[in-house]
Design a protein around this motif. Structure first.
Motif, PDB file in Angstrom:
ATOM      1  N   ALA A 226       0.878  -1.175   0.000  1.00 62.64           N
ATOM      2  CA  ALA A 226       0.000   0.000   0.000  1.00 62.64           C
ATOM      3  C   ALA A 226       0.908   1.216   0.000  1.00 62.64           C
ATOM      4  O   ALA A 226       1.815   1.324   0.833  1.00 62.64           O
ATOM      5  CB  ALA A 226      -0.915   0.003   1.213  1.00 62.64           C
ATOM      6  N   GLU A 228       1.351   5.576  -0.594  1.00 64.60           N
ATOM      7  CA  GLU A 228       1.016   6.963  -0.886  1.00 64.60           C
ATOM      8  C   GLU A 228       2.345   7.627  -1.231  1.00 64.60           C
ATOM      9  O   GLU A 228       3.103   8.024  -0.348  1.00 64.60           O
ATOM     10  CB  GLU A 228       0.300   7.618   0.300  1.00 64.60           C
ATOM     11  CG  GLU A 228      -1.074   7.001   0.540  1.00 64.60           C
ATOM     12  CD  GLU A 228      -1.894   7.731   1.590  1.00 64.60           C
ATOM     13  OE1 GLU A 228      -1.392   8.717   2.179  1.00 64.60           O
ATOM     14  OE2 GLU A 228      -3.047   7.317   1.826  1.00 64.60           O
ATOM     15  N   ARG A 325      -5.591   4.200   6.942  1.00 71.43           N
ATOM     16  CA  ARG A 325      -5.948   4.084   5.528  1.00 71.43           C
ATOM     17  C   ARG A 325      -5.010   3.125   4.796  1.00 71.43           C
ATOM     18  O   ARG A 325      -5.439   2.262   4.018  1.00 71.43           O
ATOM     19  CB  ARG A 325      -5.917   5.464   4.877  1.00 71.43           C
ATOM     20  CG  ARG A 325      -6.370   5.485   3.437  1.00 71.43           C
ATOM     21  CD  ARG A 325      -6.576   6.908   2.941  1.00 71.43           C
ATOM     22  NE  ARG A 325      -5.390   7.734   3.036  1.00 71.43           N
ATOM     23  CZ  ARG A 325      -5.248   8.748   3.889  1.00 71.43           C
ATOM     24  NH1 ARG A 325      -6.202   9.056   4.749  1.00 71.43           N
ATOM     25  NH2 ARG A 325      -4.124   9.455   3.916  1.00 71.43           N
ATOM     26  N   LYS A 329      -5.744  -0.601   3.017  1.00 68.42           N
ATOM     27  CA  LYS A 329      -5.326  -0.946   1.653  1.00 68.42           C
ATOM     28  C   LYS A 329      -4.448  -2.190   1.648  1.00 68.42           C
ATOM     29  O   LYS A 329      -4.572  -3.060   0.793  1.00 68.42           O
ATOM     30  CB  LYS A 329      -4.556   0.212   1.034  1.00 68.42           C
ATOM     31  CG  LYS A 329      -5.403   1.412   0.649  1.00 68.42           C
ATOM     32  CD  LYS A 329      -4.524   2.479   0.006  1.00 68.42           C
ATOM     33  CE  LYS A 329      -5.334   3.697  -0.411  1.00 68.42           C
ATOM     34  NZ  LYS A 329      -4.483   4.746  -1.020  1.00 68.42           N
ATOM     35  N   ASP A 362     -11.719   2.391   5.397  1.00 66.18           N
ATOM     36  CA  ASP A 362     -11.445   1.676   4.152  1.00 66.18           C
ATOM     37  C   ASP A 362     -10.471   2.510   3.354  1.00 66.18           C
ATOM     38  O   ASP A 362      -9.982   3.535   3.818  1.00 66.18           O
ATOM     39  CB  ASP A 362     -12.723   1.365   3.361  1.00 66.18           C
ATOM     40  CG  ASP A 362     -13.503   2.621   3.024  1.00 66.18           C
ATOM     41  OD1 ASP A 362     -12.856   3.678   2.911  1.00 66.18           O
ATOM     42  OD2 ASP A 362     -14.729   2.531   2.862  1.00 66.18           O
ATOM     43  N   ASP A 363     -10.180   2.051   2.146  1.00 62.28           N
ATOM     44  CA  ASP A 363      -9.141   2.726   1.382  1.00 62.28           C
ATOM     45  C   ASP A 363      -9.644   3.966   0.658  1.00 62.28           C
ATOM     46  O   ASP A 363      -8.893   4.602  -0.043  1.00 62.28           O
ATOM     47  CB  ASP A 363      -8.487   1.763   0.377  1.00 62.28           C
ATOM     48  CG  ASP A 363      -9.516   1.166  -0.552  1.00 62.28           C
ATOM     49  OD1 ASP A 363      -9.084   0.423  -1.434  1.00 62.28           O
ATOM     50  OD2 ASP A 363     -10.718   1.441  -0.379  1.00 62.28           O
ATOM     51  N   GLU A 364     -10.937   4.325   0.860  1.00 67.36           N
ATOM     52  CA  GLU A 364     -11.439   5.527   0.216  1.00 67.36           C
ATOM     53  C   GLU A 364     -11.816   6.608   1.225  1.00 67.36           C
ATOM     54  O   GLU A 364     -11.653   7.790   0.989  1.00 67.36           O
ATOM     55  CB  GLU A 364     -12.682   5.174  -0.633  1.00 67.36           C
ATOM     56  CG  GLU A 364     -12.404   4.234  -1.779  1.00 67.36           C
ATOM     57  CD  GLU A 364     -11.498   4.861  -2.813  1.00 67.36           C
ATOM     58  OE1 GLU A 364     -10.770   4.117  -3.470  1.00 67.36           O
ATOM     59  OE2 GLU A 364     -11.502   6.107  -2.910  1.00 67.36           O
TER      60      GLU A 364
END
Length: 386
Positions: A226, A228, A325, A329, A362-364
């Motif tokens: 995961a 960013e 987050r 993910k 969640d991932d959103e």
């Protein structure tokens, strides 16, 4: 011209990998067009190039008929018999019509055809080379940039690094040497086009394969990533051999292995966690560097409620919800984080499962239970985070 042409075709076949037969076939077709264009001829013709002597001849092809209606395409049986008594109605007869100055036209046409074929062959070779590198990592040199792309020299072509695939924390300057992940290779009319990325999770995976021999040889497996880009990433690793420490292998002695990757990604923090089939253990590991008291799993909803010490709540959530987050993910599970005191009030401590009306991680979308952003400040990293 004949010998020079053959020598040139032989050299091209050796140096560029362009078949001499392919060029001769293309040249014959081009010479037919050149003959008709330059001599205003509409008849059927055939060009023959002798691959031994290099001589070029043009032959008009005519049908043998009883009565000639078009002299450019037909010949009478009587005229055909003057050439050879073996011809019959319906046969095709070839008559040499090579012009005197056809050598000049042939040379000019040959140059154009050879140049085009060499260009096409080189494009094909380059495309074949880079299509095999799709989803792989390469080192390139920044050449220039505009409002859409940064152009990265990969050796035989310039790859395109779109603005959306550039790390927000990086600035790129000409002659900078960077590693990029090849996301797409296309064969366009202008030649091969290669798109690369600095933000793709695959870049992180390939960097670990380069730096960690245990991952490269399969002893340690990367289960999930995961990311960013430019800020923080989490990577879950696993080793079938119980004697192998997958996290330690990735971190390296005194953190040297993971530090090399951090340096390549210009300071992006990386959490390395141990993968597990047990979602309770996996989710707890994924929330590193936070300590976890308990994880309550809802298999049907693929959701978890995670209980952490009160003083660890902001660390578990992370700044702007980032830690939770990324953990969601990484694991593929929804994560709802609660402090021990909140869990005790709700009667969640030491229970196997529960329904709750709190928003899921969640991932959103991330719900921090209306806590202010200040609650996220001061989160520190664990030993496995750089």
């Amino acid at each position: 011209m004949a010998s020079d042409l053959l020598d040139a075709l032989t050299a091209l076949e050796k140096d560029k990998g362009v078949s001499k037969d392919v060029i001769i076939d293309a040249l014959e077709a081009a010479l037919i067009s050149a003959y008709k264009r330059n001599y205003n001829q509409a008849q059927n013709v055939r060009v023959d190039i002798n691959d031994q002597s290099g001589t070029i001849k043009v032959f008009a092809q005519k049908d043998v008929v009883e009565e000639v209606e078009d002299a450019r395409l037909q010949i009478s049986l009587d005229e055909a018999h003057n050439i050879s008594p073996q011809y019959a109605i319906g046969d095709i007869i070839e008559i040499e019509v090579t012009p005197r100055n056809f050598g000049r036209i042939a040379a000019q046409t040959a140059k154009q055809v050879v140049t085009q074929r060499v260009r096409e062959a080189e494009r094909g070779v380059i495309y074949s080379e880079y299509i095999d590198r799709e989803d792989d990592i390469m080192t390139g040199i920044v050449q220039r940039q505009d409002h859409r792309y940064i152009y990265v020299d990969l050796g035989r072509l310039e790859a395109l690094l779109p603005a959306s695939e550039q790390m927000p924390t990086e600035s790129y300057h000409p002659h900078d040497r960077i590693k990029v992940y090849i996301t797409k290779v296309e064969n366009t009319t202008k030649g091969p086009s290669v798109l690369v990325s600095r933000t793709h999770p695959g870049l992180l995976k390939r960097l670990f394969e380069l730096e960690v021999p245990e991952i490269y040889d399969g002893t340690v497996e990367i289960k999930s990533i995961a990311r960013e880009a430019g800020d923080r990433s989490k990577i879950a690793v696993h080793a079938e051999d119980p004697e192998v420490d997958p996290v330690g292998s990735c971190v390296g002695q005194r953190g040297t292995r993971v530090q090399a990757i951090v340096d390549e990604l210009k300071g992006e923090k990386i959490d390395i966690v141990r993968w597990s089939e047990d979602p309770t253990e996996y989710v707890a590991n994924a929330l590193s560097p936070s300590k976890v008291v308990d994880v309550i799993v809802d298999e049907e909803e693929k959701a978890t409620t995670v209980i952490v010490p009160d003083y660890q709540l902001s660390l578990a959530i992370g700044k702007r919800g980032q830690n939770a987050r990324l953990a969601a993910k990484l694991t593929g599970w929804k994560i709802d984080i609660k402090s021990e005191s909140d869990a005790e009030e709700l009667g969640l401590l030491n229970k196997a499962a529960t329904d709750n009306d709190h928003a899921d991680w969640d991932d959103e979308d991330v719900d921090v239970n209306d806590r202010s952003e200040d609650a996220f400040e001061g989160a520190s990293d664990s030993e496995d985070t750089l």
